[in-house]
Structures are given as C-alpha cells and as structure tokens.
Design a protein around this motif. Sequence first.
Motif, PDB file in Angstrom:
ATOM      1  N   SER A 225       0.855  -1.172   0.000  1.00  0.00           N
ATOM      2  CA  SER A 225       0.000   0.000   0.000  1.00  0.00           C
ATOM      3  C   SER A 225       0.903   1.237   0.000  1.00  0.00           C
ATOM      4  N   ARG A 227       1.233   3.830   1.650  1.00  0.00           N
ATOM      5  CA  ARG A 227       1.807   4.344   2.896  1.00  0.00           C
ATOM      6  C   ARG A 227       2.920   3.421   3.405  1.00  0.00           C
ATOM      7  N   ASP A 228       3.010   2.221   2.844  1.00  0.00           N
ATOM      8  CA  ASP A 228       4.057   1.296   3.284  1.00  0.00           C
ATOM      9  C   ASP A 228       5.294   1.306   2.386  1.00  0.00           C
ATOM     10  N   THR A 347       2.232   0.066  -6.008  1.00  0.00           N
ATOM     11  CA  THR A 347       0.925  -0.011  -5.362  1.00  0.00           C
ATOM     12  C   THR A 347      -0.061  -0.601  -6.357  1.00  0.00           C
ATOM     13  N   LYS A 482      -1.847  13.707  -4.283  1.00  0.00           N
ATOM     14  CA  LYS A 482      -1.325  12.344  -4.229  1.00  0.00           C
ATOM     15  C   LYS A 482       0.157  12.354  -4.577  1.00  0.00           C
ATOM     16  N   LEU A 487       1.147   9.913  -1.506  1.00  0.00           N
ATOM     17  CA  LEU A 487       0.150   9.084  -0.829  1.00  0.00           C
ATOM     18  C   LEU A 487      -0.599   8.253  -1.857  1.00  0.00           C
ATOM     19  N   ASP A 488      -1.338   7.304  -1.364  1.00  0.00           N
ATOM     20  CA  ASP A 488      -2.142   6.437  -2.193  1.00  0.00           C
ATOM     21  C   ASP A 488      -3.429   7.119  -2.626  1.00  0.00           C
ATOM     22  N   ASP A 491      -5.835   7.440   0.133  1.00  0.00           N
ATOM     23  CA  ASP A 491      -5.476   8.227   1.306  1.00  0.00           C
ATOM     24  C   ASP A 491      -5.927   9.680   1.210  1.00  0.00           C
ATOM     25  N   THR A 506      -7.374  13.452   4.839  1.00  0.00           N
ATOM     26  CA  THR A 506      -6.450  12.312   4.807  1.00  0.00           C
ATOM     27  C   THR A 506      -6.571  11.607   6.149  1.00  0.00           C
ATOM     28  N   GLU A 509      -3.064   9.709  10.441  1.00  0.00           N
ATOM     29  CA  GLU A 509      -1.640   9.375  10.497  1.00  0.00           C
ATOM     30  C   GLU A 509      -0.811  10.230   9.532  1.00  0.00           C
ATOM     31  N   HIS A 510      -1.478  10.823   8.518  1.00  0.00           N
ATOM     32  CA  HIS A 510      -0.722  11.630   7.558  1.00  0.00           C
ATOM     33  C   HIS A 510      -0.750  13.119   7.871  1.00  0.00           C
ATOM     34  N   LYS A 513       2.587  14.860   8.033  1.00  0.00           N
ATOM     35  CA  LYS A 513       3.234  14.834   6.722  1.00  0.00           C
ATOM     36  C   LYS A 513       2.649  15.920   5.822  1.00  0.00           C
TER      37      LYS A 513
END
Length: 592
Positions: A225, A227-228, A347, A482, A487-488, A491, A506, A509-510, A513
């Motif tokens: 994903s 974010r990973d 992704t 994006k 980001l995905d 997201d 978002t 957690e973002h 960022k």
Amino acid sequence: MITFDSLGLNEALLKAIEDMGFETPSEVQEKTIPLLLEKETDVVSLAQTGTGKTAAFGFPMLQKIDATSRTTQGLILSPTRELCLQITQELKNYSKYIKGINVVAIYGGASITDQAKNVKKGAQILVATPGRMQDMIRRGMIDLSRVEYCVLDEADEMLNMGFFEDITSILSHTPNDKSTWLFSATMPKEVSVIAKKFMYQPEEITVGSKNAGTKNVSHEYYMVSGRDRYPALKRLADAHPDIFSVVFCRTKRDTQRVAEKLIEDGYNAGALHGDLSQNQRDMVMRSFRTKQIQMLVATDVAARGIDVDNITHVINYQLPDEIETYTHRSGRTGRAGNTGVSMIIVTQSESRKIRSIEKIIQAKIESKSIPSGMEICERQLYHLAQKIYQTEVNSEIEAYLPKVEEVLSDLSKEELIQRLVSVEFARFHNYYKKTKDLNTPSGEPREGGGKVKHNKKDSTRFFINIGERDDYNWMNLKDFLKGTLNLDQDDIFHVDVMDSFAFFNTPNEHREKVLETFNDFSLDGRSINVEVSEKGPRGGGGGKGKRGKFSGGGKRNDRKGNTKNWNDFPKNKKKGNSSGSKPSGFGRRKRS
Ligand code: ADP
Ligand code: MG
C-alpha cells in the motif's frame, strides 16, 4: 573462441588490452571493431549499458587516427560530465602504448580556458558534453574542420536530455565526409531521426533485441500500500545486508526526503539530484564508489552518469513517469558480467504498469513478497555469523585478549556464540518483533469492491488555498495532492473544490506529513497554504465563510516564494500563463 587478436587490432592496443585484463571481446566489440577498422562507414550500434561500447568505438578510433599529427580527428559526444570523464580515462588506458596521443575532456563545471589550453596543445581526440562543446565552438576555441570520426555515445540519453539542437549545431562544424558512429542502449524514434538526418546509409549492429534489458538482470516487484512504501524499502535493505544499490525516486524532493529518512534510520545512504551543487554531487559519488554509501537515492536525470560496475540492486521506489526510463534504471546493475536485481515497489493502482514494462524489457517481472520481520532477523543472523567467520584477526588485539578471556572465561563455546550474536541480533529483533505484514494481496480488490471505507473521525480535514479559479477540479487536485504527498489514491478523499480554495481529508496518520510538506511550499511562483480545517463543508460547517480569512495566497509562508517544484505540477493543468515557461534543460523533454 574469438580473441582480440583476430579483430585486426594493432600491437599497441593488444598490449594495453592485456594490461587491462580483458580476455575476450564482448559481443558488441566483436561485431563493431572489425567493421569500423575495415570500412569508412557510418554505424548505428545498439547494445545495453555495460556491454563494453566504449572499447567498441575507442579501439578502432585510436587505431585509425594519426598520432603524429596534432589536429583534432576524433570527436566523441556523451551526455554527462561523469561519462565524459569516464570515456576519457578509458581511452587513456587503451592508448598508453601509442606515442603522442592526446585525449582531452570537454565538460561544463570546470575552467573553459584550461580546457581550451589543453586542446591547443594538440588533441587528436575530444570527449565532450554537447553544452560545453557548443560554448567552446561559439568562442572560437575549437576547430572541428578536420574531424574524421564522430561518435554519438548514449545517443538516446543525449536526446532525452534535450541536446538535439546542440548536436545538430556541433555536427554542422564537422566535415561532411567524416564517419559518424552512433551508440545507444535503446532505439526510440528520436534516435532513428538522428540516424536519418546525420548519417549516410549506416550499417546497423544490434546486440540482443532492440530496447531489451540485459540478461544479467532479474526483475521483481513488491505490491504494497502507498503508505508502506518506505517501510518496504527498509525491509528490502535489511533483508540484503550487503546491498549496494541505487534507489530511484520520481522527484528531487522525494529523493532528498527518502535519503534523509534512511540516514536518520541509520542506513548508509545519500541523495543525488539536480539541486545539489557539482561539488556535493562529486562528493556523494565518491562516497558511493568507495561504498561508504550503500544506498544511493537518485532521480533519473542525476543517475545518468552513474557508471559503477558492481551495483547489486536497483530499487524503483516509485516507477518513472515514462516507463521506457525503466530500462535505463535497471541497466545500472548487471554490468560488466555481474548479475543484478531490479526491484519495483508498486501499489495496486500502478500494477498495470508492470505488464507494460514486461513488454518493453521482454522479460518477466516476478511477483515477490516483502520479507516478514522474522525472515529478516534470520537473514541478518546468518549474515552476522558469516561476517564473524570471515573477519580477519587484527594482530594488535593480542595485547588485550588475556583480559577479555578472563571476563568471558566462565562461558562455554555455545554460550559465547549465543551472546556474541545476540548483541547484533537484538537490534533487528526488537525492531521487527511487533511489525505487520506489508504485502497487499495482488490482483484482489480491497474490501467492499476496491473502495476503502473512510471514517471521518479517524481523518483530518485540510484547507488549501487553490481552487477552480486555478483550474483545479476534484480529480486533478487529488492527483496533485497524491503526487506531492506521495500518498495512495485511497489516502486522499472528500475533495471539495470551491472557487478559490478547496478541502480534502487524509487519515490522521498523515496529518503531520501534510502540514510538513506544505509548510513553505510554492507552486508556479505562488505560495500554497494548507491548514487543518476545523469546519470544512464535510467536516460539518460552512466552508465558504472562511474565504475572507484564507484567500489571497497564504501569507504565512511567503518567505521563500521561489521554491518551484515543476515535477509535482498537475499535468492536465491547462492554464496558458507562467506555468508553460518550464526552464529548459530541467527534467526530461516530452517525447513527440
Ligand atoms: P557501455 O558503454 O556499453 O555501458 P562500458 O564501455 O562502460 O560499457 O564497459 C563496461 C565495463 O566493462 C567497463 O568497466 C569496461 O572496462 C569493461 N569491459 C569492456 N570490455 C570488456 C571486455 N572485453 N572484457 C572485460 N571487461 C570489459
Ligand atoms: Mg558507455
């Protein structure tokens, strides 16, 4: 077996070849050298990077030019300063037994008068980047009227970098009856155009299939994903303790950011991109060559000059915009007979690009899983054991051994090994013991038919000071966010575009960022302001009411209004004003 002897090379060259330890000619050398020695002809030679093209044109050129004359007879154009210096060095090695040969490198970023002086002394061969060459011609420092052989090395790269006009102009100063030798890894349309325009009935030599990657490189992809991406990169590195790699990012900003994060996390990493000064770039490359840097994070443009032979892995942290670029990336590994791996972190939304790349490289890209935390611990453990086994004992340690032995005297060999290894192992084990699986099931849609359900409570709503007036709609704004935030698709959601501003959400957690990215951010000369919105329309309140406060181009961050980031600019933005004046020489030119 074909030998260099049988290709028709003279004694002086054969002796140098022996000194260099080349045993047999590579395929492109075997096909090109005899042809160039025997005939005065134009040649188009297509072969992958790392297949020995420099010698394929270098040997014949050195044999054919008259070393007793001091006129310039050979001209080699190459895309970057790095390559230019590398070719010059190679030619010097090849010609060490030929008396009177003078090879001079001509490139930007160094004193032009010094270079002109060296040419004046009598240089039979010039190795040049097109930009500096043009400059010197304009200043009357160079006479190309007696050139007999002209090499266009890495022609595809030179064209990618926008050197078409420079090349045309430089060649117009050379005689019509010279021979032109074009070398390229790939054969895009533009290269055929050059061949048609500047060459007369060229002989064509192809090694391997056109546009195909080297056989020495295997290709793998890892589906995660968005974010990973970064944790996945770390795991790939941790799973290969001896990794010596180039990590490709799409933008300068991502390149810098990923490198910084890696350094923070304790990796031997460095960044290479166009915002660094030549000095900084040289320093990074020096550390990379000496392996003080194990992971070189680079943009495509900056990585063009990388000619390090033993790179073990190329990691595509993000796929390039133009998939043809993939061939160049993966060609950085698997050079000079070594094998290499090209890894792609991808992704789900980009997964169809994998198929397109397979078509271009004519090879399969294998689907692999990001190693689990425990797998990494295991690999690190064996690696450590190997390292201990292979460590050379330093004799100066003798003096201290009795004391050390005394401290450890109660331990059996087994206990000693256990503890010794645990010292290192604990570091990885502590880090990985609680981590999750990073792989997303490939091909399968996510829950609920691919759409991820977002919970408003777990997300942050943001205000941004661009809107319809700036030609944004929810789609291209989402694309822009994006790309900029890396980001995905999933997201960024609830994108609402108003006339002069917009809102988006978002996951929480973002939050940092987003704020960090847009702190001091400008686009198209204008400062972009992003703030957490307490009451956007979807957040439960009248957004329009905020207009007075926020419109008019974020004052908060006006300090450095000139940090443009063209790469992040939405492609479909159609405004015809300043956004069209992309500085030339920056980024790649569009293929027509
Ligand atoms: P290319 O221009 O095709 O990318 P290079 O000319 O830079 O490749 O060669 C790649 C590496 O292979 C260099 O280190 C070069 O010295 C080495 N090399 C070239 N020809 C041979 C050969 N016949 N045998 C062994 N090594 C070679
Ligand atoms: Mg080359």
